[in-house]
Enzyme design. Structure first.
Site, PDB file in Angstrom:
ATOM      1  N   VAL A 126       0.910  -1.145   0.000  1.00 29.74           N
ATOM      2  CA  VAL A 126       0.000   0.000   0.000  1.00 29.74           C
ATOM      3  C   VAL A 126       0.952   1.197   0.000  1.00 29.74           C
ATOM      4  O   VAL A 126       1.549   1.523   1.016  1.00 29.74           O
ATOM      5  CB  VAL A 126      -0.934   0.011   1.224  1.00 29.74           C
ATOM      6  N   PRO A 127       1.146   1.814  -1.164  1.00 28.88           N
ATOM      7  CA  PRO A 127       2.290   2.714  -1.367  1.00 28.88           C
ATOM      8  C   PRO A 127       2.178   4.101  -0.721  1.00 28.88           C
ATOM      9  O   PRO A 127       2.112   5.118  -1.395  1.00 28.88           O
ATOM     10  CB  PRO A 127       2.368   2.807  -2.890  1.00 28.88           C
ATOM     11  N   CYS A 128       2.228   4.133   0.609  1.00 27.14           N
ATOM     12  CA  CYS A 128       2.193   5.410   1.316  1.00 27.14           C
ATOM     13  C   CYS A 128       3.440   6.243   1.016  1.00 27.14           C
ATOM     14  O   CYS A 128       3.414   7.461   1.167  1.00 27.14           O
ATOM     15  CB  CYS A 128       2.015   5.196   2.805  1.00 27.14           C
ATOM     16  N   HIS A 129       4.503   5.594   0.555  1.00 33.09           N
ATOM     17  CA  HIS A 129       5.715   6.328   0.197  1.00 33.09           C
ATOM     18  C   HIS A 129       5.502   7.214  -1.022  1.00 33.09           C
ATOM     19  O   HIS A 129       6.301   8.109  -1.282  1.00 33.09           O
ATOM     20  CB  HIS A 129       6.895   5.363  -0.031  1.00 33.09           C
ATOM     21  N   ARG A 130       4.418   6.997  -1.756  1.00 30.53           N
ATOM     22  CA  ARG A 130       4.135   7.795  -2.954  1.00 30.53           C
ATOM     23  C   ARG A 130       3.359   9.071  -2.638  1.00 30.53           C
ATOM     24  O   ARG A 130       2.990   9.805  -3.545  1.00 30.53           O
ATOM     25  CB  ARG A 130       3.353   6.964  -3.967  1.00 30.53           C
TER      26      ARG A 130
END
Length: 183
Positions: A126-130
């Site tokens: 779940v790409p919270c880094h994006r």
């Protein structure tokens, strides 16, 4: 019952959690910042971990995995809606906290959206880094801005990040915990 394995990755060890059916969490370990690795242990036959390992293998090879492992993430309805938005951010692209909030509806503030982003239980998948700050600024990441920057650079370049140690790309260590409630 909850199962856990520890996976060595190019950015440090990660703990994957499963209820035996779905991935319930994926996080960098506390010692990951130091670039330490965990000892190898036998492979798990749990299909959830095999699917997660395949996803991470593709991701750290610098490719969009093209699928999402089966997830069962615990959180509020609001958090789950934010995490669904995160899953829609294409590989190699970013979105601001304000854009996430706007997709949630008229009355959601970027700060509220950011709170849900920060509680994401499945790092990288779940790409919270994006998610970026206003004007594309690199802000906030539970596992450090350096790691967030490395993940974004890797996605933009389509290449794997530099190795943090001499450990194999993936190995796992399994343990069981017994007092996990299903939601």
């Amino acid at each position: 019952m909850e199962y856990q394995i520890i996976l060595n990755t190019p950015l440090g060890p990660m703990t994957a959690c499963s209820d035996g059916i779905s991935l319930t969490g994926l996080r960098f370990n506390a010692d990951a910042a130091a670039g330490l690795s965990v000892p190898d242990s036998p492979d798990s036959d749990n299909p959830v971990f095999q699917e997660t390992r395949a996803w991470l293998d593709s991701y750290f090879a610098g490719r969009d995995p093209g699928f999402t492992p089966h997830l069962c993430l615990r959180g509020t309805d609001f958090q789950k809606r934010v995490w669904e938005i995160l899953l829609s951010i294409p590989y190699g692209q970013t979105m601001t906290y304000g854009e996430v909030a706007a997709l949630m509806g008229n009355r959601v503030s970027p700060r509220a959206a950011g709170g849900a982003v920060g509680r994401n239980p499945a790092a990288i998948i779940v790409p919270c880094h994006r998610v970026m700050g206003k004007n594309g600024r690199l802000t906030g990441y539970a596992w450090g801005l350096r790691r967030k920057s490395q993940l974004l650079e890797m996605e933009r370049a389509g290449a794997a990040p530099p190795e943090t140690g001499s450990a194999p790309l993936f190995s796992e260590k399994r343990s069981e915990k017994h007092s996990v409630k299903r939601s």
